[in-house]
Design an enzyme around this catalytic site. Structure first.
Site, PDB file in Angstrom:
ATOM      1  N   LYS A   1       6.916  57.221  29.933  1.00  0.00           N
ATOM      2  CA  LYS A   1       8.262  56.719  30.216  1.00  0.00           C
ATOM      3  C   LYS A   1       8.757  55.936  29.021  1.00  0.00           C
ATOM      4  O   LYS A   1       7.995  55.152  28.425  1.00  0.00           O
ATOM      5  CB  LYS A   1       8.254  55.817  31.466  1.00  0.00           C
ATOM      6  CG  LYS A   1       9.630  55.341  31.886  1.00  0.00           C
ATOM      7  CD  LYS A   1      10.426  56.465  32.511  1.00  0.00           C
ATOM      8  CE  LYS A   1      11.889  56.065  32.715  1.00  0.00           C
ATOM      9  NZ  LYS A   1      12.670  56.122  31.452  1.00  0.00           N
TER      10      LYS A   1
ATOM     11  N   LYS B   1      11.407  51.474  35.846  1.00  0.00           N
ATOM     12  CA  LYS B   1      11.525  52.600  36.778  1.00  0.00           C
ATOM     13  C   LYS B   1      10.161  53.123  37.230  1.00  0.00           C
ATOM     14  O   LYS B   1      10.076  53.823  38.245  1.00  0.00           O
ATOM     15  CB  LYS B   1      12.358  53.709  36.132  1.00  0.00           C
ATOM     16  CG  LYS B   1      13.822  53.295  35.988  1.00  0.00           C
ATOM     17  CD  LYS B   1      14.592  54.180  35.039  1.00  0.00           C
ATOM     18  CE  LYS B   1      16.030  53.645  34.920  1.00  0.00           C
ATOM     19  NZ  LYS B   1      16.752  54.226  33.779  1.00  0.00           N
TER      20      LYS B   1
ATOM     21  N   SER C   1      13.879  50.434  30.713  1.00  0.00           N
ATOM     22  CA  SER C   1      13.676  51.456  31.753  1.00  0.00           C
ATOM     23  C   SER C   1      12.228  51.640  32.185  1.00  0.00           C
ATOM     24  O   SER C   1      11.964  52.432  33.096  1.00  0.00           O
ATOM     25  CB  SER C   1      14.242  52.795  31.278  1.00  0.00           C
ATOM     26  OG  SER C   1      15.654  52.766  31.339  1.00  0.00           O
TER      27      SER C   1
ATOM     28  N   SER D   1      15.589  59.225  33.469  1.00  0.00           N
ATOM     29  CA  SER D   1      15.884  57.788  33.426  1.00  0.00           C
ATOM     30  C   SER D   1      17.249  57.455  34.015  1.00  0.00           C
ATOM     31  O   SER D   1      17.982  56.600  33.505  1.00  0.00           O
ATOM     32  CB  SER D   1      15.785  57.264  31.982  1.00  0.00           C
ATOM     33  OG  SER D   1      15.504  55.894  31.959  1.00  0.00           O
TER      34      SER D   1
END
Length: 381
Positions: free
Chosen positions: A216, A57, A54, A109
């Site tokens: 993140k 992103k 992820s 997420s």
């Protein structure tokens, strides 16, 4: 201004971290980047291609912010609703502002938010990924081949710790991205889900680390635990990327160790815009703020080289960094006071040879004039 700058030269300091202080980390790859200077302070397998999960992103988020209208309403598709993994529970036909989708993408997420964003911009995940790769390549990535907007596993969906650090560094220049990236909790209202979103990054929420400004997380089986963290203390901003963590504990322990290492051993030094740098034949003046990374607690020396770059040396005489001066003005020659050039040694010798003969000739001429005057007087002229 010149005097102030010279004083800064005399007081700036650095220190190389001892080998024993360099952390040993368990993650398969990692990098520590000074956000302002762009200098790498630590790296481990930073150019190896890995699965980011992820962390993808981050790229999708900044792409959407820079290329879209945040108030646009995005219509959610069936494909977005059916995507696997973490979601923000979007419904087909639901219309959601692009800004809210980016928030759901980065804070919770949401893979469904990622698909909705991709389809809004380019019609499909595949077309979006193509545009996304072109976009990040302009930032400077070299190992990145994204295949989707969210990071779910694809064998060709790869990047490197270095590339992720560059993408994050670029994204953090954007105020809207910084706001979302650093959001710890956010009220969420959509067609079927009303809740409060909390960041998944534990150093921002559950186990706060002093100075952390954003982050993140990522995980799929094939990638292991991945983590991006931004932090700032006393004007020094750091980005830490860790990839291929065997456990969540490893990812966080590695990140904290690297943050400790960076803040304890390095600082960011600023050469302010408008600073005058003296040179033999003139001066350079900075036309922008220039940052460089330096270790702490030792003296530095600086000088301009023949190519017009500012070189910074440590006490061991080794070069710490060379600051590129493309944005500096060319040397300005001082013309208010003209100083004649000094003669060369050869010219001095010629002068010595010529001086006796020249002096005799001048004396003879003066003598001739005096004799002539006396004769004219005696003749009554």
């Amino acid at each position: 201004m010149v005097i102030v700058f010279i004083c800064l030269w005399q007081n700036w300091s650095y220190s190389k971290a001892n080998a024993s202080e360099i952390p040993v980390i368990n993650s398969g790859a990692a990098i520590v980047l000074d956000t302002k200077s762009g200098e790498v302070l630590f790296e481990k397998n930073a150019r190896e291609r890995k699965f980011p999960a992820s962390l993808t992103k981050i790229a999708t988020g900044i792409y959407a912010i820079e290329n879209g209208n945040l108030s646009d309403k995005v219509t959610v598709s069936e494909a977005a609703r059916e995507v696997d993994g973490t979601r923000v529970y979007l419904e087909p036909g639901e219309q959601v502002p692009l800004k809210q989708l980016i928030e759901g993408l980065l804070i919770n997420s949401g893979n469904d938010a990622g698909v909705a964003i991709a389809e809004h911009f380019d019609g499909s995940n595949e077309q979006f990924a193509k545009k996304l790769n072109e976009y990040v390549a302009r930032i400077g990535t070299q190992e990145t081949t994204f295949q989707n907007p969210h990071g779910l596993f694809d064998p060709n969906h790869q990047t490197s710790a270095r590339d992720l650090a560059l993408i994050t560094q670029y994204a953090l220049k954007n105020e809207e991205f910084r706001r979302i990236f650093g959001t710890k909790e956010l009220k969420w209202d959509s067609q079927t889900w009303h809740t409060t979103l909390f960041t998944h990054h534990k150093l921002m929420r559950e186990k706060p680390y002093d100075g952390v400004t954003g982050g993140k997380t990522g995980y799929v089986d094939e990638s292991g635990h991945t983590l991006v963290t931004s932090a700032e203390r006393a004007g020094t901003s750091i980005i830490v990327v860790t990839l291929e963590g065997a456990s969540q504990k490893d990812a966080y322990n590695d990140t904290k160790a690297l943050l400790d290492y960076a803040f304890e051993n390095f600082k960011t030094t600023l050469i302010p815009q408008g600073t005058t740098v003296p040179m033999d034949k003139g001066e350079y003046k900075t036309t922008r703020d220039v940052y460089f990374s330096q270790p702490v607690n030792q003296n530095v020396t600086m000088k301009m080289n023949a190519e017009g770059s500012l070189e910074i040396f440590g006490e061991d005489k080794n070069l710490i960094t060379s600051v590129k001066l493309e944005d500096f003005k060319q040397p300005i020659r001082k013309t208010a006071k003209m100083i004649p050039p000094k003669p060369s040694n050869e010219e001095k010798e010629d002068f010595k040879v010529l001086l006796p003969g020249t002096l005799i000739g001048i004396l003879a001429l003066i003598g001739a004039i005096i004799i002539g005057n006396r004769r004219r007087k005696s003749n009554g002229v």
